[in-house]
Design an enzyme around this catalytic site. Structure first.
Site, PDB file in Angstrom:
ATOM      1  N   THR A 170       0.853  -1.192   0.000  1.00  0.00           N
ATOM      2  CA  THR A 170       0.000   0.000   0.000  1.00  0.00           C
ATOM      3  C   THR A 170       0.892   1.247   0.000  1.00  0.00           C
ATOM      4  O   THR A 170       1.781   1.385   0.838  1.00  0.00           O
ATOM      5  CB  THR A 170      -0.947   0.019   1.206  1.00  0.00           C
ATOM      6  OG1 THR A 170      -0.182  -0.018   2.400  1.00  0.00           O
ATOM      7  CG2 THR A 170      -1.898  -1.143   1.192  1.00  0.00           C
ATOM      8  N   VAL A 213      -0.068  -8.254   2.827  1.00  0.00           N
ATOM      9  CA  VAL A 213      -0.154  -6.825   2.524  1.00  0.00           C
ATOM     10  C   VAL A 213       0.874  -6.068   3.351  1.00  0.00           C
ATOM     11  O   VAL A 213       1.102  -6.375   4.522  1.00  0.00           O
ATOM     12  CB  VAL A 213      -1.575  -6.272   2.846  1.00  0.00           C
ATOM     13  CG1 VAL A 213      -1.683  -4.813   2.438  1.00  0.00           C
ATOM     14  CG2 VAL A 213      -2.650  -7.086   2.144  1.00  0.00           C
ATOM     15  N   LYS A 214       1.491  -5.090   2.697  1.00  0.00           N
ATOM     16  CA  LYS A 214       2.434  -4.229   3.413  1.00  0.00           C
ATOM     17  C   LYS A 214       1.730  -2.918   3.728  1.00  0.00           C
ATOM     18  O   LYS A 214       1.133  -2.293   2.843  1.00  0.00           O
ATOM     19  CB  LYS A 214       3.638  -4.002   2.504  1.00  0.00           C
ATOM     20  CG  LYS A 214       4.675  -3.052   3.027  1.00  0.00           C
ATOM     21  CD  LYS A 214       5.897  -3.138   2.149  1.00  0.00           C
ATOM     22  CE  LYS A 214       6.866  -2.013   2.414  1.00  0.00           C
ATOM     23  NZ  LYS A 214       8.097  -2.152   1.657  1.00  0.00           N
ATOM     24  N   SER A 215       1.810  -2.502   4.986  1.00  0.00           N
ATOM     25  CA  SER A 215       1.126  -1.274   5.407  1.00  0.00           C
ATOM     26  C   SER A 215       2.046  -0.470   6.314  1.00  0.00           C
ATOM     27  O   SER A 215       2.846  -1.036   7.053  1.00  0.00           O
ATOM     28  CB  SER A 215      -0.142  -1.645   6.193  1.00  0.00           C
ATOM     29  OG  SER A 215      -0.622  -0.537   6.915  1.00  0.00           O
TER      30      SER A 215
END
Ligand code: R5P
Length: 299
Positions: free
Chosen positions: A174, A202-204
């Site tokens: 993201t 997911v990378k946040s």
């Protein structure tokens, strides 16, 4: 020669021991196929369920970033302490020895530079290349709220579909535009969209208020992005808070390779991520290793 004449009769059936049926340790990944799970188990440590990804892919849109000017000299010594390397195919082929057993997450989106609109990316690597390079996951940038939001989401869903054919997971990264508010509401929206549309993890970014609601409402693992270089104790505190609030590890770049003592820093990050060490203890470890490295190179 095969046992044609004197075949030994099979008799070890252990009829009193039911075959074990293991679950899979990673959030939301139980229904994936064997190859996907095996690749994810090379990124995430099955014992802790977490990962320390070392992100060095910055050059794909911003050129020779501080700390990454000579990856052969400054980054290769850190590789043994990372669980996974996140990088481009250019750096993988030219710098990383193929004898490495480290898992690779390959940056597969690109097409924009810091001189233009960053969200204007496309898929920049064929699936055959990911297979040839034996990667464990493919990373695609997703710009929720960005100018090319739709295009970046479709880049990701295409990689999810193509990767599924060959058992290669997709990491949705993201990306937050300069003018966008970084709060829990935004990240809940961004990571959930990525997971709903098929991202395997997911990378946040981390946020101080409500990060636990971001991880709780995301049905797949989240890894925390490092972001701009901040003081070591602050970076360790951020990583600690992220994993304590449900992140399955970190995907850090600048806060490791731009540290005054990168090898000491990656050890300290590992202590927080895999050992649940407090930021204070991890910072003590960082300082001790930093001092030791002045007299002898760290091993
Ligand atoms: C940026 O889009 C890239 O994915 C980087 O790998 C990412 O920002 C992680 O690096 P850092 O911890 O330096 O932010």
């Amino acid at each position: 020669m095969a046992d044609m004449d004197d075949i030994k009769e099979a008799k070890r059936f252990y009829t009193d021991i039911p075959q074990k049926t293991d679950g899979f340790f990673l959030k939301g990944s139980g229904a994936l196929d064997w190859g996907m799970k095996n690749r994810l188990a090379r990124i995430f440590n099955p014992e802790t369920g977490r990962t320390v990804m070392l992100a060095i892919d910055h050059g794909y849109f911003q050129g020779p970033t501080t700390g990454l000017e000579r990856i052969d000299i400054t980054i290769l010594p850190l590789v043994p302490y990372a669980d996974t390397l996140m990088l481009t195919r250019g750096i993988l082929r030219t710098i990383v020895p193929p004898s490495t057993s480290k898992s690779i997450v390959l940056r597969v989106s690109g097409g924009a530079s810091i001189l233009k609109e960053l969200s204007n990316e496309d898929i920049a690597v064929d699936i055959e290349e990911s297979i040839r390079l034996n990667v464990c996951a493919m990373a695609v940038q997703v710009f929720i709220g960005g100018e090319y939001e739709r295009q970046s989401i479709i880049n990701m869903t295409r990689m999810v579909d193509i990767g599924a054919r060959y058992g290669i997971p997709t990491l949705a990264v993201t990306a937050v535009g300069k003018d966008m508010v970084r709060d829990a509401k935004y990240f809940r929206l961004a990571v959930r969209i990525c997971a709903e549309l098929g991202a395997h993890y997911v990378k946040s970014y981390y946020i101080d208020e409500g990060f636990e609601t971001v991880t709780a409402s995301c049905p797949v693992p989240i890894v925390m992005a490092g972001g701009k270089k901040i003081p070591e104790l602050d970076a360790l505190t951020m990583a600690y808070n992220a994993v304590q609030q449900g992140a399955a590890g970190v995907d850090m770049g600048r806060n490791i390779f731009q540290s005054e003592a990168p090898t000491a820093m990656i050890h300290a990050v590992r202590a927080v991520v895999h050992g649940d060490e407090t930021p204070k203890h991890a910072f003590d470890l960082y300082n001790t290793l930093k001092d030791e490295s002045k007299t002898a190179p760290l091993r």
